[in-house]
Motif scaffolding. Structure first.
Motif, mmCIF file in Angstrom:
data_model
loop_
_atom_site.group_PDB
_atom_site.id
_atom_site.type_symbol
_atom_site.label_atom_id
_atom_site.label_comp_id
_atom_site.label_asym_id
_atom_site.label_seq_id
_atom_site.Cartn_x
_atom_site.Cartn_y
_atom_site.Cartn_z
ATOM 1 N N HIS A 1 0.804 -1.211 0.000
ATOM 2 C CA HIS A 1 0.000 0.000 0.000
ATOM 3 C C HIS A 1 0.843 1.269 0.000
ATOM 4 O O HIS A 1 0.482 2.261 -0.608
ATOM 5 C CB HIS A 1 -0.939 0.009 1.211
ATOM 6 N N LEU A 2 1.955 1.211 0.715
ATOM 7 C CA LEU A 2 2.710 2.448 0.892
ATOM 8 C C LEU A 2 3.526 2.807 -0.350
ATOM 9 O O LEU A 2 3.624 3.984 -0.721
ATOM 10 C CB LEU A 2 3.635 2.315 2.118
ATOM 11 N N THR A 3 4.088 1.802 -1.004
ATOM 12 C CA THR A 3 4.930 2.096 -2.159
ATOM 13 C C THR A 3 4.157 2.799 -3.278
ATOM 14 O O THR A 3 4.578 3.877 -3.725
ATOM 15 C CB THR A 3 5.592 0.804 -2.676
ATOM 16 N N PRO A 4 3.038 2.245 -3.742
ATOM 17 C CA PRO A 4 2.310 2.965 -4.802
ATOM 18 C C PRO A 4 1.811 4.336 -4.348
ATOM 19 O O PRO A 4 1.770 5.280 -5.140
ATOM 20 C CB PRO A 4 1.139 2.040 -5.132
ATOM 21 N N LEU A 5 1.462 4.443 -3.075
ATOM 22 C CA LEU A 5 0.972 5.728 -2.583
ATOM 23 C C LEU A 5 2.066 6.789 -2.645
ATOM 24 O O LEU A 5 1.843 7.916 -3.110
ATOM 25 C CB LEU A 5 0.470 5.572 -1.144
ATOM 26 N N ASN A 6 3.244 6.424 -2.194
ATOM 27 C CA ASN A 6 4.334 7.399 -2.221
ATOM 28 C C ASN A 6 4.755 7.724 -3.647
ATOM 29 O O ASN A 6 5.125 8.861 -3.946
ATOM 30 C CB ASN A 6 5.531 6.883 -1.413
ATOM 31 N N GLU A 7 4.692 6.725 -4.530
ATOM 32 C CA GLU A 7 5.014 7.011 -5.938
ATOM 33 C C GLU A 7 4.033 8.013 -6.527
ATOM 34 O O GLU A 7 4.419 8.950 -7.225
ATOM 35 C CB GLU A 7 5.019 5.714 -6.755
ATOM 36 N N GLU A 8 2.769 7.782 -6.246
ATOM 37 C CA GLU A 8 1.738 8.693 -6.743
ATOM 38 C C GLU A 8 1.923 10.109 -6.185
ATOM 39 O O GLU A 8 1.789 11.092 -6.902
ATOM 40 C CB GLU A 8 0.358 8.141 -6.354
ATOM 41 N N ARG A 9 2.251 10.167 -4.918
ATOM 42 C CA ARG A 9 2.496 11.473 -4.303
ATOM 43 C C ARG A 9 3.617 12.222 -5.000
ATOM 44 O O ARG A 9 3.494 13.393 -5.352
ATOM 45 C CB ARG A 9 2.887 11.283 -2.833
ATOM 46 N N LEU A 10 4.734 11.520 -5.210
ATOM 47 C CA LEU A 10 5.880 12.169 -5.831
ATOM 48 C C LEU A 10 5.573 12.554 -7.265
ATOM 49 O O LEU A 10 5.979 13.619 -7.742
ATOM 50 C CB LEU A 10 7.103 11.251 -5.749
ATOM 51 N N ALA A 11 4.832 11.690 -7.961
ATOM 52 C CA ALA A 11 4.469 12.004 -9.344
ATOM 53 C C ALA A 11 3.625 13.278 -9.389
ATOM 54 O O ALA A 11 3.840 14.157 -10.238
ATOM 55 C CB ALA A 11 3.703 10.831 -9.954
ATOM 56 N N ARG A 12 2.677 13.386 -8.455
ATOM 57 C CA ARG A 12 1.837 14.582 -8.439
ATOM 58 C C ARG A 12 2.646 15.824 -8.112
ATOM 59 O O ARG A 12 2.413 16.911 -8.655
ATOM 60 C CB ARG A 12 0.713 14.420 -7.408
ATOM 61 N N LEU A 13 3.601 15.655 -7.209
ATOM 62 C CA LEU A 13 4.434 16.803 -6.850
ATOM 63 C C LEU A 13 5.267 17.257 -8.049
ATOM 64 O O LEU A 13 5.422 18.459 -8.303
ATOM 65 C CB LEU A 13 5.343 16.427 -5.675
ATOM 66 N N GLU A 14 5.765 16.279 -8.810
ATOM 67 C CA GLU A 14 6.561 16.650 -9.989
ATOM 68 C C GLU A 14 5.697 17.316 -11.054
ATOM 69 O O GLU A 14 6.115 18.288 -11.686
ATOM 70 C CB GLU A 14 7.269 15.415 -10.557
ATOM 71 N N THR A 15 4.511 16.776 -11.252
ATOM 72 C CA THR A 15 3.569 17.415 -12.179
ATOM 73 C C THR A 15 3.347 18.868 -11.791
ATOM 74 O O THR A 15 3.331 19.778 -12.630
ATOM 75 C CB THR A 15 2.222 16.676 -12.153
ATOM 76 N N LEU A 16 3.181 19.056 -10.485
ATOM 77 C CA LEU A 16 2.936 20.386 -9.952
ATOM 78 C C LEU A 16 4.102 21.315 -10.254
ATOM 79 O O LEU A 16 3.918 22.456 -10.680
ATOM 80 C CB LEU A 16 2.762 20.259 -8.429
ATOM 81 N N GLU A 17 5.320 20.809 -10.038
ATOM 82 C CA GLU A 17 6.486 21.649 -10.251
ATOM 83 C C GLU A 17 6.663 21.980 -11.729
ATOM 84 O O GLU A 17 7.120 23.070 -12.085
ATOM 85 C CB GLU A 17 7.736 20.969 -9.670
ATOM 86 N N ARG A 18 6.301 21.012 -12.577
ATOM 87 C CA ARG A 18 6.375 21.283 -14.018
ATOM 88 C C ARG A 18 5.340 22.350 -14.402
ATOM 89 O O ARG A 18 5.631 23.298 -15.110
ATOM 90 C CB ARG A 18 6.145 19.998 -14.818
ATOM 91 N N LYS A 19 4.148 22.183 -13.859
ATOM 92 C CA LYS A 19 3.062 23.125 -14.170
ATOM 93 C C LYS A 19 3.422 24.557 -13.770
ATOM 94 O O LYS A 19 3.098 25.500 -14.465
ATOM 95 C CB LYS A 19 1.802 22.667 -13.433
#
Lengths: 231, 231
Positions: free
Chosen positions: A65-83
DNA sequence: GTCTATAAAGTGATAGAC
DNA sequence: GTCTATCACTTTATAGAC
């Protein structure tokens, strides 16, 4: 490693499902391997065959549960920084990136929303001994990234102060996840039974207000109407 | 009932002290009566002699800390209402009345500040089964009184919304109390090792900002400089 | 892979001597 | 009040038959 889709180890999946349910309801410390095998209609020895030890079972539940959750979190953060390329993402969006993956996790899981939230809350509040160090490194990496983003969004807040405010936010999140039914009982139903979306919206507004306390000049464009948000 | 000052039952006090320490460090669920008697240098049967059962021991530990704490909270709340006779006490002071008794508890206790905080946090997050219903009634009464005061201080916040915000505040408080050393480790020391006073000040400001989120017009005189506060 | 049987240790609680 | 001895279970884990 076992292939969870092979017919031979449907038992393994049943064990994981049963374990998740019981851990969510009662907590990691008080669930025995016998409780798990009984609910999974499997043999006592199955746990040790498939997971080695009781701690091995816990580690797999956590990791799944934790691994995919943290991956998703980081992906969203990167999307945010790109945006916001170059500029600093506003506080609301950083917190959103941190908690919104919970909604996706609920959708993907077989568990009910209530149980999955409780399980994730219990995972977040796990102390060192029970989780493998690879998972702990991963969690620390994710949390470091977020704290850095928060620091950029709130330059007026000292690192020390920010550490404490973040600590408060994490505590509020864990309690929200693990004890949502307690609130319903304690308030005689006044709290209602809102959807995850609504509760997360409430949480984000609360957390941002607390993190922002005393800040007059925000860093970037974050002041003004927050009408861009969909909750 | 036993007189704790009589020489015969110094053992009972030693047992309570040992139990408190272990419960604070590890949690109620995972401490055995043998752990307690061993640390207290007492006999295994002593627990059952003095407290009847393991749950009886837990109930006494809880009652000894929770009852005076809730009394102090209510006394402070009443003082507040007298002081603001007729008018509505401001939010900061209500929250202060709710958490400041923790400082007094630390001073009175033999336990270190860190351990007592952990113990109280664990007590607050106890689920029904372990605490006698008299204590639960008492806790509910106290929490009802505070929610009503919060509602008066924040008339613009709906009861439902207020219930959730209060839930977040309680979660933040529990996490602060139980996991203060975790924060120090996770931040590599950035969080510092502040005194209880300082941490409570941080917590109160955070909680009030979160509770107040989105409120434009406060009820009474609470807007403006908060220089009257000593933290 | 799945089972039974069992080991080895720990659990809360109590009877009864002192 | 304090102790020893012990009961009746439960716990995790494993060896070895199938």
């Amino acid at each position: 490693m076992h292939d969870l889709k092979s017919p031979q180890s449907q038992a393994k999946r049943r064990l994981l499902d049963a374990a998740e349910q019981l851990f969510a309801e009662r907590g990691f410390e008080v669930v025995s391997v016998r409780d798990v095998t009984q609910l999974a209609k499997a043999n006592v020895a199955a746990i040790n065959y498939h997971f080695g030890t009781r701690d091995g079972l816990i580690a797999q539940v956590v990791a799944r549960h934790l691994t995919p959750l943290n991956e998703e979190r980081l992906a969203r953060l990167e999307t945010l920084e790109r945006k916001w390329s170059g500029k600093v993402p506003p506080l609301e969006e950083v917190i959103d990136a941190f908690v919104r993956p919970l909604v996706g996790a609920v959708r993907k899981s077989d568990l009910s929303e209530r149980l999955l939230c409780a399980l994730l809350g219990r995972i977040f509040s796990l102390q060192g001994a029970l989780l493998p160090s690879s998972i702990e490194d991963q969690a620390r990496h994710s949390s470091d990234r977020f704290i850095r983003s928060l620091g950029k969004a709130l330059p007026a807040v000292s690192p020390e102060e920010l550490a404490w405010r973040t600590h408060f936010v994490i505590g509020a999140m864990i309690h929200m996840l693990v004890n949502q039914d307690l609130l319903h009982r304690m308030t005689n139903g006044v709290s209602g039974v809102p959807s995850m979306e609504v509760t997360l919206g409430r949480f984000i507004r609360f957390a941002c207000a607390g993190l922002r306390e005393g800040v007059e000049e925000e860093c970037a464009v974050t002041k003004g109407p927050q009408a861009t948000f969909d909750f």
